[in-house]
Design a protein around this motif. Sequence first.
Motif, PDB file in Angstrom:
ATOM      1  N   GLU A   3     -10.648 -37.841  29.171  1.00  0.00           N
ATOM      2  CA  GLU A   3      -9.576 -36.864  29.072  1.00  0.00           C
ATOM      3  C   GLU A   3      -8.886 -36.973  27.720  1.00  0.00           C
ATOM      4  N   THR A   4      -8.556 -35.826  27.143  1.00  0.00           N
ATOM      5  CA  THR A   4      -7.893 -35.800  25.844  1.00  0.00           C
ATOM      6  C   THR A   4      -6.390 -36.009  26.001  1.00  0.00           C
ATOM      7  N   VAL A   5      -5.744 -36.256  24.860  1.00  0.00           N
ATOM      8  CA  VAL A   5      -4.280 -36.382  24.860  1.00  0.00           C
ATOM      9  C   VAL A   5      -3.645 -35.067  25.318  1.00  0.00           C
ATOM     10  N   THR A   6      -4.237 -33.951  24.893  1.00  0.00           N
ATOM     11  CA  THR A   6      -3.713 -32.635  25.297  1.00  0.00           C
ATOM     12  C   THR A   6      -3.741 -32.491  26.816  1.00  0.00           C
ATOM     13  N   GLY A   7      -4.827 -32.943  27.423  1.00  0.00           N
ATOM     14  CA  GLY A   7      -4.927 -32.869  28.872  1.00  0.00           C
ATOM     15  C   GLY A   7      -3.848 -33.678  29.560  1.00  0.00           C
ATOM     16  N   ARG A   8      -3.536 -34.842  29.017  1.00  0.00           N
ATOM     17  CA  ARG A   8      -2.478 -35.681  29.608  1.00  0.00           C
ATOM     18  C   ARG A   8      -1.119 -35.026  29.451  1.00  0.00           C
ATOM     19  N   VAL A   9      -0.874 -34.433  28.291  1.00  0.00           N
ATOM     20  CA  VAL A   9       0.401 -33.742  28.057  1.00  0.00           C
ATOM     21  C   VAL A   9       0.565 -32.591  29.037  1.00  0.00           C
ATOM     22  N   LEU A  10      -0.508 -31.827  29.246  1.00  0.00           N
ATOM     23  CA  LEU A  10      -0.435 -30.704  30.179  1.00  0.00           C
ATOM     24  C   LEU A  10      -0.186 -31.178  31.601  1.00  0.00           C
ATOM     25  N   ARG A  11      -0.737 -32.337  31.937  1.00  0.00           N
ATOM     26  CA  ARG A  11      -0.487 -32.887  33.281  1.00  0.00           C
ATOM     27  C   ARG A  11       0.984 -33.279  33.442  1.00  0.00           C
ATOM     28  N   VAL A  12       1.580 -33.788  32.386  1.00  0.00           N
ATOM     29  CA  VAL A  12       3.010 -34.134  32.426  1.00  0.00           C
ATOM     30  C   VAL A  12       3.837 -32.876  32.669  1.00  0.00           C
ATOM     31  N   LEU A  13       3.536 -31.816  31.930  1.00  0.00           N
ATOM     32  CA  LEU A  13       4.301 -30.575  32.083  1.00  0.00           C
ATOM     33  C   LEU A  13       4.062 -29.944  33.443  1.00  0.00           C
ATOM     34  N   ALA A  14       2.825 -30.043  33.948  1.00  0.00           N
ATOM     35  CA  ALA A  14       2.499 -29.447  35.248  1.00  0.00           C
ATOM     36  C   ALA A  14       3.148 -30.200  36.401  1.00  0.00           C
ATOM     37  N   ALA A  15       3.671 -31.399  36.145  1.00  0.00           N
ATOM     38  CA  ALA A  15       4.321 -32.166  37.204  1.00  0.00           C
ATOM     39  C   ALA A  15       5.627 -31.507  37.649  1.00  0.00           C
ATOM     40  N   PHE A  16       6.219 -30.704  36.771  1.00  0.00           N
ATOM     41  CA  PHE A  16       7.468 -30.016  37.108  1.00  0.00           C
ATOM     42  C   PHE A  16       7.150 -28.730  37.869  1.00  0.00           C
ATOM     43  N   THR A  17       7.870 -28.495  38.949  1.00  0.00           N
ATOM     44  CA  THR A  17       7.696 -27.289  39.758  1.00  0.00           C
ATOM     45  C   THR A  17       9.064 -26.734  40.122  1.00  0.00           C
ATOM     46  N   ALA A  18       9.057 -25.563  40.743  1.00  0.00           N
ATOM     47  CA  ALA A  18      10.328 -24.979  41.191  1.00  0.00           C
ATOM     48  C   ALA A  18      11.016 -25.891  42.200  1.00  0.00           C
ATOM     49  N   GLU A  19      10.213 -26.588  43.016  1.00  0.00           N
ATOM     50  CA  GLU A  19      10.784 -27.502  44.008  1.00  0.00           C
ATOM     51  C   GLU A  19      11.202 -28.834  43.379  1.00  0.00           C
ATOM     52  N   ARG A  20      10.586 -29.211  42.256  1.00  0.00           N
ATOM     53  CA  ARG A  20      10.886 -30.463  41.557  1.00  0.00           C
ATOM     54  C   ARG A  20      11.175 -30.169  40.087  1.00  0.00           C
ATOM     55  N   PRO A  21      12.314 -29.519  39.788  1.00  0.00           N
ATOM     56  CA  PRO A  21      12.603 -29.157  38.398  1.00  0.00           C
ATOM     57  C   PRO A  21      13.070 -30.334  37.553  1.00  0.00           C
ATOM     58  N   ASP A  22      13.469 -31.442  38.168  1.00  0.00           N
ATOM     59  CA  ASP A  22      13.867 -32.627  37.411  1.00  0.00           C
ATOM     60  C   ASP A  22      13.221 -33.861  38.033  1.00  0.00           C
ATOM     61  N   LEU A  23      12.728 -34.733  37.173  1.00  0.00           N
ATOM     62  CA  LEU A  23      11.956 -35.886  37.629  1.00  0.00           C
ATOM     63  C   LEU A  23      12.346 -37.131  36.863  1.00  0.00           C
ATOM     64  N   GLY A  24      12.398 -38.256  37.565  1.00  0.00           N
ATOM     65  CA  GLY A  24      12.536 -39.542  36.911  1.00  0.00           C
ATOM     66  C   GLY A  24      11.200 -39.959  36.326  1.00  0.00           C
ATOM     67  N   LEU A  25      11.232 -40.912  35.427  1.00  0.00           N
ATOM     68  CA  LEU A  25      10.003 -41.307  34.740  1.00  0.00           C
ATOM     69  C   LEU A  25       8.942 -41.825  35.704  1.00  0.00           C
ATOM     70  N   THR A  26       9.339 -42.650  36.675  1.00  0.00           N
ATOM     71  CA  THR A  26       8.368 -43.200  37.630  1.00  0.00           C
ATOM     72  C   THR A  26       7.747 -42.094  38.469  1.00  0.00           C
ATOM     73  N   GLU A  27       8.571 -41.170  38.946  1.00  0.00           N
ATOM     74  CA  GLU A  27       8.054 -40.056  39.736  1.00  0.00           C
ATOM     75  C   GLU A  27       7.158 -39.160  38.901  1.00  0.00           C
ATOM     76  N   LEU A  28       7.548 -38.964  37.644  1.00  0.00           N
ATOM     77  CA  LEU A  28       6.754 -38.137  36.747  1.00  0.00           C
ATOM     78  C   LEU A  28       5.386 -38.771  36.511  1.00  0.00           C
ATOM     79  N   SER A  29       5.387 -40.093  36.321  1.00  0.00           N
ATOM     80  CA  SER A  29       4.132 -40.826  36.130  1.00  0.00           C
ATOM     81  C   SER A  29       3.219 -40.665  37.339  1.00  0.00           C
ATOM     82  N   ARG A  30       3.804 -40.756  38.529  1.00  0.00           N
ATOM     83  CA  ARG A  30       3.016 -40.651  39.754  1.00  0.00           C
ATOM     84  C   ARG A  30       2.471 -39.245  39.941  1.00  0.00           C
ATOM     85  N   ARG A  31       3.312 -38.224  39.724  1.00  0.00           N
ATOM     86  CA  ARG A  31       2.870 -36.842  39.933  1.00  0.00           C
ATOM     87  C   ARG A  31       1.833 -36.419  38.891  1.00  0.00           C
ATOM     88  N   ALA A  32       1.935 -36.962  37.679  1.00  0.00           N
ATOM     89  CA  ALA A  32       0.959 -36.639  36.635  1.00  0.00           C
ATOM     90  C   ALA A  32      -0.277 -37.523  36.713  1.00  0.00           C
TER      91      ALA A  32
END
Length: 250
Positions: A3-32
């Motif tokens: 996986e490229t760095v771009t793919g990882r960045v997109l996964r980080v951004l995709a972790a945010f949703t309308a139901e989860r508009p704000d995330l802590g770092l640990t939760e963000l790591s898990r969702r991505a």
Amino acid sequence: MAETVTGRVLRVLAAFTAERPDLGLTELSRRAKLPLSTAHRLVGELAEWGALERGADGRYRVGLRLWEVGALAPRGLGLRESAMPFLEDLFEVTRQNVQLAVLDGTEVVFVERISGRGAVNVITRVGGRLPLHATGVGLVLLANAEPELQEQVLASPLRRYTERTMCDPDELRRVLAEVRRTGVAVSDRQIELISLSVAAPVHGARGEVVAALSVVVPAETSDARAYVPVVRAAARGISRTLGAPEPRRR
């Protein structure tokens, strides 16, 4: 393939949703699905650029810089600017929710919405997505889409939101034919039992359907037929602004 760095960045951004508009770092790591150290580094870079913002509570949210870039998307920006005067006029006439949406894959994406204090509640939001088969704008876009896309939607599981949601492919096929014939779609209590929508197509310079416009009104007290003329008029106005050819008279 790694996986490229771009793919990882997109996964980080995709972790945010309308139901989860704000995330802590640990939760963000898990969702991505990224190691905490990798998420920490990427989030830091995104926050420095402005794609993410860190609140006083330590949680991250999508930043304004990302919104500014997204607003440059030509399908949303030019369309929205052309449509706004007609959306505002339609809202003034109806005092109900007025929406503008485009097709993206097998979903509808809402690029604008105007709502008043007394308007019926809706679950849509700007940038939000809904399936094509259960919304007025979705039925318009699907009815005018390529046959391959229509067959793809008809062959896939159709999600049921209420007991009124169309989940029978044969019924949906008949409705799509009627939408093409009449140039208008009515979605009656398919998403929520309290509302119905009346939608019409917006045409581009080559006559193709580039968007759909709808008004969402209370189902219990509204006659959908009463809204058809004003919705059609607003959609025609936007189409003319986009350079669409005049429709042939029946």
